[in-house]
Structure formats: C-alpha cells, structure tokens
Design a protein around this motif. Structure first.
Motif, PDB file in Angstrom:
ATOM      1  N   THR A   3      14.343  60.351  18.385  1.00 55.33           N
ATOM      2  CA  THR A   3      13.553  61.276  18.424  1.00 55.33           C
ATOM      3  C   THR A   3      12.806  61.800  17.044  1.00 55.33           C
ATOM      4  O   THR A   3      11.563  62.157  17.096  1.00 55.33           O
ATOM      5  CB  THR A   3      14.268  62.819  18.783  1.00 55.33           C
ATOM      6  N   PRO A   4      13.213  61.876  15.900  1.00 56.49           N
ATOM      7  CA  PRO A   4      12.542  62.166  14.773  1.00 56.49           C
ATOM      8  C   PRO A   4      11.310  61.110  14.414  1.00 56.49           C
ATOM      9  O   PRO A   4      10.258  61.617  14.119  1.00 56.49           O
ATOM     10  CB  PRO A   4      13.624  62.098  13.558  1.00 56.49           C
ATOM     11  N   LEU A   5      11.690  60.071  14.964  1.00 54.19           N
ATOM     12  CA  LEU A   5      10.509  59.057  14.887  1.00 54.19           C
ATOM     13  C   LEU A   5       9.352  59.342  15.685  1.00 54.19           C
ATOM     14  O   LEU A   5       8.128  59.326  15.313  1.00 54.19           O
ATOM     15  CB  LEU A   5      11.162  57.372  14.970  1.00 54.19           C
ATOM     16  N   LEU A   6       9.990  59.580  16.878  1.00 55.03           N
ATOM     17  CA  LEU A   6       8.600  59.823  18.019  1.00 55.03           C
ATOM     18  C   LEU A   6       7.991  61.188  17.483  1.00 55.03           C
ATOM     19  O   LEU A   6       6.831  61.669  17.778  1.00 55.03           O
ATOM     20  CB  LEU A   6       9.407  60.252  19.349  1.00 55.03           C
ATOM     21  N   GLU A   7       8.616  62.155  17.022  1.00 53.16           N
ATOM     22  CA  GLU A   7       8.028  63.362  16.555  1.00 53.16           C
ATOM     23  C   GLU A   7       7.112  63.351  15.425  1.00 53.16           C
ATOM     24  O   GLU A   7       6.025  63.766  15.478  1.00 53.16           O
ATOM     25  CB  GLU A   7       9.105  64.484  16.147  1.00 53.16           C
ATOM     26  N   ARG A   8       7.598  62.468  14.583  1.00 53.24           N
ATOM     27  CA  ARG A   8       6.514  61.951  13.365  1.00 53.24           C
ATOM     28  C   ARG A   8       5.469  61.400  13.743  1.00 53.24           C
ATOM     29  O   ARG A   8       4.210  61.711  13.319  1.00 53.24           O
ATOM     30  CB  ARG A   8       7.390  61.252  12.562  1.00 53.24           C
ATOM     31  N   ARG A   9       5.447  60.544  14.700  1.00 56.98           N
ATOM     32  CA  ARG A   9       4.541  59.763  15.051  1.00 56.98           C
ATOM     33  C   ARG A   9       3.431  60.641  16.006  1.00 56.98           C
ATOM     34  O   ARG A   9       2.236  60.303  15.935  1.00 56.98           O
ATOM     35  CB  ARG A   9       4.900  58.593  16.418  1.00 56.98           C
ATOM     36  N   LEU A  10       3.946  61.536  16.797  1.00 59.61           N
ATOM     37  CA  LEU A  10       3.331  62.334  17.549  1.00 59.61           C
ATOM     38  C   LEU A  10       2.571  63.305  16.638  1.00 59.61           C
ATOM     39  O   LEU A  10       1.244  63.831  16.952  1.00 59.61           O
ATOM     40  CB  LEU A  10       4.088  63.047  18.603  1.00 59.61           C
ATOM     41  N   GLN A  11       3.071  63.815  15.731  1.00 59.00           N
ATOM     42  CA  GLN A  11       2.693  64.724  14.759  1.00 59.00           C
ATOM     43  C   GLN A  11       1.374  64.124  14.005  1.00 59.00           C
ATOM     44  O   GLN A  11       0.181  64.912  13.938  1.00 59.00           O
ATOM     45  CB  GLN A  11       3.455  65.207  13.778  1.00 59.00           C
ATOM     46  N   PHE A  19     -11.567  64.209  24.435  1.00 59.26           N
ATOM     47  CA  PHE A  19     -10.737  64.703  23.069  1.00 59.26           C
ATOM     48  C   PHE A  19      -9.840  65.933  23.788  1.00 59.26           C
ATOM     49  O   PHE A  19      -8.553  65.841  23.661  1.00 59.26           O
ATOM     50  CB  PHE A  19     -11.596  65.595  22.271  1.00 59.26           C
ATOM     51  N   THR A  20     -10.192  66.968  24.815  1.00 62.85           N
ATOM     52  CA  THR A  20      -9.426  67.817  25.135  1.00 62.85           C
ATOM     53  C   THR A  20      -8.274  67.337  26.165  1.00 62.85           C
ATOM     54  O   THR A  20      -7.102  67.687  25.927  1.00 62.85           O
ATOM     55  CB  THR A  20     -10.166  68.684  26.124  1.00 62.85           C
ATOM     56  N   GLU A  21      -8.686  66.212  26.906  1.00 63.45           N
ATOM     57  CA  GLU A  21      -7.688  65.757  27.717  1.00 63.45           C
ATOM     58  C   GLU A  21      -6.637  65.122  26.824  1.00 63.45           C
ATOM     59  O   GLU A  21      -5.248  65.075  27.129  1.00 63.45           O
ATOM     60  CB  GLU A  21      -8.081  64.638  28.797  1.00 63.45           C
ATOM     61  N   LEU A  22      -6.915  64.246  25.808  1.00 61.86           N
ATOM     62  CA  LEU A  22      -5.831  63.480  25.002  1.00 61.86           C
ATOM     63  C   LEU A  22      -4.994  64.580  24.391  1.00 61.86           C
ATOM     64  O   LEU A  22      -3.753  64.457  24.078  1.00 61.86           O
ATOM     65  CB  LEU A  22      -6.550  62.489  24.129  1.00 61.86           C
ATOM     66  N   GLY A  23      -5.811  65.663  23.881  1.00 62.60           N
ATOM     67  CA  GLY A  23      -4.993  66.776  23.148  1.00 62.60           C
ATOM     68  C   GLY A  23      -3.958  67.320  24.093  1.00 62.60           C
ATOM     69  O   GLY A  23      -2.736  67.523  23.628  1.00 62.60           O
ATOM     70  N   GLN A  24      -4.297  67.808  25.339  1.00 61.90           N
ATOM     71  CA  GLN A  24      -3.374  68.278  26.132  1.00 61.90           C
ATOM     72  C   GLN A  24      -2.321  67.440  26.464  1.00 61.90           C
ATOM     73  O   GLN A  24      -1.116  67.893  26.609  1.00 61.90           O
ATOM     74  CB  GLN A  24      -4.202  68.787  27.525  1.00 61.90           C
ATOM     75  N   GLY A  25      -2.589  66.106  26.584  1.00 65.00           N
ATOM     76  CA  GLY A  25      -1.223  65.104  27.042  1.00 65.00           C
ATOM     77  C   GLY A  25      -0.437  65.302  25.773  1.00 65.00           C
ATOM     78  O   GLY A  25       0.877  65.128  26.037  1.00 65.00           O
ATOM     79  N   LEU A  26      -0.937  64.981  24.571  1.00 61.15           N
ATOM     80  CA  LEU A  26      -0.117  64.990  23.391  1.00 61.15           C
ATOM     81  C   LEU A  26       0.587  66.351  23.067  1.00 61.15           C
ATOM     82  O   LEU A  26       1.753  66.313  22.672  1.00 61.15           O
ATOM     83  CB  LEU A  26      -1.082  64.829  22.134  1.00 61.15           C
ATOM     84  N   PHE A  27      -0.123  67.449  23.572  1.00 64.58           N
ATOM     85  CA  PHE A  27       0.796  68.693  23.358  1.00 64.58           C
ATOM     86  C   PHE A  27       1.746  68.856  24.501  1.00 64.58           C
ATOM     87  O   PHE A  27       2.691  69.481  24.130  1.00 64.58           O
ATOM     88  CB  PHE A  27      -0.117  70.029  23.661  1.00 64.58           C
ATOM     89  N   GLN A  28       1.820  68.356  25.626  1.00 69.81           N
ATOM     90  CA  GLN A  28       2.650  68.228  26.632  1.00 69.81           C
ATOM     91  C   GLN A  28       3.840  67.245  26.203  1.00 69.81           C
ATOM     92  O   GLN A  28       4.947  67.697  26.459  1.00 69.81           O
ATOM     93  CB  GLN A  28       2.160  67.646  27.930  1.00 69.81           C
ATOM     94  N   LEU A  56     -15.273  72.396  17.522  1.00 64.81           N
ATOM     95  CA  LEU A  56     -13.964  71.698  17.691  1.00 64.81           C
ATOM     96  C   LEU A  56     -13.984  71.177  19.074  1.00 64.81           C
ATOM     97  O   LEU A  56     -14.184  71.681  20.048  1.00 64.81           O
ATOM     98  CB  LEU A  56     -12.903  72.643  17.419  1.00 64.81           C
ATOM     99  N   LEU A  57     -13.939  69.911  19.247  1.00 63.69           N
ATOM    100  CA  LEU A  57     -13.743  69.100  20.567  1.00 63.69           C
ATOM    101  C   LEU A  57     -12.934  69.357  21.520  1.00 63.69           C
ATOM    102  O   LEU A  57     -12.803  68.986  22.631  1.00 63.69           O
ATOM    103  CB  LEU A  57     -14.421  67.545  20.475  1.00 63.69           C
ATOM    104  N   VAL A  58     -11.758  69.665  20.777  1.00 63.49           N
ATOM    105  CA  VAL A  58     -10.522  69.876  21.725  1.00 63.49           C
ATOM    106  C   VAL A  58     -10.537  71.504  22.109  1.00 63.49           C
ATOM    107  O   VAL A  58     -10.371  72.247  21.124  1.00 63.49           O
ATOM    108  CB  VAL A  58      -9.127  69.536  20.886  1.00 63.49           C
ATOM    109  N   ARG A  59     -10.865  71.564  23.222  1.00 62.55           N
ATOM    110  CA  ARG A  59     -10.471  73.030  23.859  1.00 62.55           C
ATOM    111  C   ARG A  59      -9.182  73.346  23.984  1.00 62.55           C
ATOM    112  O   ARG A  59      -8.154  72.785  24.382  1.00 62.55           O
ATOM    113  CB  ARG A  59     -11.210  73.086  25.293  1.00 62.55           C
ATOM    114  N   LEU A  60      -8.780  74.569  23.014  1.00 58.31           N
ATOM    115  CA  LEU A  60      -7.605  75.012  22.967  1.00 58.31           C
ATOM    116  C   LEU A  60      -7.452  76.058  23.942  1.00 58.31           C
ATOM    117  O   LEU A  60      -8.171  77.235  23.858  1.00 58.31           O
ATOM    118  CB  LEU A  60      -7.228  75.728  21.511  1.00 58.31           C
ATOM    119  N   HIS A  61      -6.169  75.780  24.965  1.00 55.98           N
ATOM    120  CA  HIS A  61      -6.293  76.949  25.911  1.00 55.98           C
ATOM    121  C   HIS A  61      -5.466  78.360  25.508  1.00 55.98           C
ATOM    122  O   HIS A  61      -5.627  79.446  26.031  1.00 55.98           O
ATOM    123  CB  HIS A  61      -5.631  76.388  27.115  1.00 55.98           C
ATOM    124  N   ASP A  62      -4.795  78.067  24.483  1.00 57.79           N
ATOM    125  CA  ASP A  62      -4.080  78.950  23.842  1.00 57.79           C
ATOM    126  C   ASP A  62      -4.646  79.653  22.714  1.00 57.79           C
ATOM    127  O   ASP A  62      -4.939  79.107  21.593  1.00 57.79           O
ATOM    128  CB  ASP A  62      -2.664  78.593  23.338  1.00 57.79           C
TER     129      ASP A  62
END
Length: 186
Positions: free
Chosen positions: A87-95, A52-61, A136-142
């Motif tokens: 870009t707006p479509l990608l942003e919506r899909r990513l969100q 979960f953390t690795e996927l989350g980090q990739g999505l945040f990048q 929470l299975l996603v380790r947030l570094h911030d």
C-alpha cells in the motif's frame, strides 16, 4: 492481493494515458503558437479538459480506495500482509501521478494580448498593459477548497503587476468550463 494487483494495473494504464495526454497537450501548445501568429488553428481545450478530468477522477477514486484499504489494514492485519507491504508504494506512485497531472493540467489558455478590441498577440514593450488567462484542465467537483494561481516571472524580465499577483480560480464562463482566472492589467 488481487485488488492490489488490479490497482497496479490501473496505475500503469493511467501512466500510459498521462503520457498520451502530454503529447496532446504539446500538440495543442504548438497550435496555440501558430494561432498567435495568425494561422487558422483550433485551440479549443474542451476535449483535453474532458480527458484530463476523467483521468483525474479515476485517480481520485483510486486514492479513496487506498484510504479504505488503509482503514481495513488498521482493523485487521497478519504477518506478511500485502496491504501493509504494498500500500505505501501504491500511495506514493498514485501521489506522484496526481501531482504530475495537476501541474501539467494548468495552462495559459489565452496568451498575453493587448487589452484592445483586436486582441492581437502581445509584443512586449515598456509601458504596455496586457492580460492573460490561465485554466486548470481538471474540473474539480469539490469546490469547497479555494484554488489559487500565482504569477511567476523569471528573474530576467521586469514587470509591474498592477493588481494582485495571485488570484482564486473561478468557474469559467459556461458550465462546461473548468477553473479559470484572468490576469488583467499586467
């Protein structure tokens, strides 16, 4: 255009990985239910938390890259600019992916149990205090932003919450643990 196409491809792979993680999370929940009934089962969350953390980090990048592309779009643009159109479509899909990931990554690690030494699964009775642990299975570094968890009990059950109904998620017992919160004296 090539960067946007690669981002589309990465989002598609991320959705596939998200579906796989949902299957693994379902299997973990089944193991947890069996363990609550006394069956020997591995209910460790370390591997799921890593995935979960690795996927989350990739999505945040990817989110950071989209923001950088948005800044570039404000500086330079032209007619039929793919950045402006896609870009707006990608942003919506990513969100949507990030929202779904973070919601599904919040689990009850320790089901309600009696606060005595044996920590047996709880059979809910009146006037019984119990505790539960959420993670929470996603380790947030911030960790500059506080993350809170709230108790939500459906309208058919009546519980007295002896402490606060919301708690701040804190770092777990070991450095490898993610964000956890213990709800005690429910």
């Amino acid at each position: 255009q090539e960067v946007l196409a690669q981002m589309q491809q990465l989002l598609g792979r991320s959705e596939t990985l998200r579906d796989f993680l949902q299957q693994e999370l379902g299997a973990w929940r089944e193991r947890q239910q069996r363990a609550c009934m006394g069956a020997p089962a591995d209910t460790s969350l370390r591997l799921l938390e890593t995935w979960f953390t690795e996927l989350g980090q990739g999505l945040f990048q990817l989110r950071q890259l989209l923001r950088a592309l948005g800044e570039l779009r404000q500086k330079v643009t032209y007619e039929r600019d793919p950045l402006r159109e896609e870009t707006p479509l990608l942003e919506r899909r990513l969100q949507e992916l990030l929202t779904y990931l973070l919601k599904s990554a919040f689990v009850v690690e320790q089901q309600p149990s009696m606060p005595n030494a044996c920590k047996r699964p709880l059979v809910l009775r009146t006037t019984s205090k119990f505790s539960a642990r959420a993670r929470l299975l996603v380790r947030l570094h911030d960790r500059n932003h506080g993350t809170e968890a709230s108790i939500h009990i459906d309208r058919f059950r009546k519980f007295n919450i002896l402490t606060s109904s919301s708690k701040t998620l804190l770092a777990g017992d070991s450095p490898q643990d993610g964000l956890v919160c213990d709800f005690q004296y429910l």
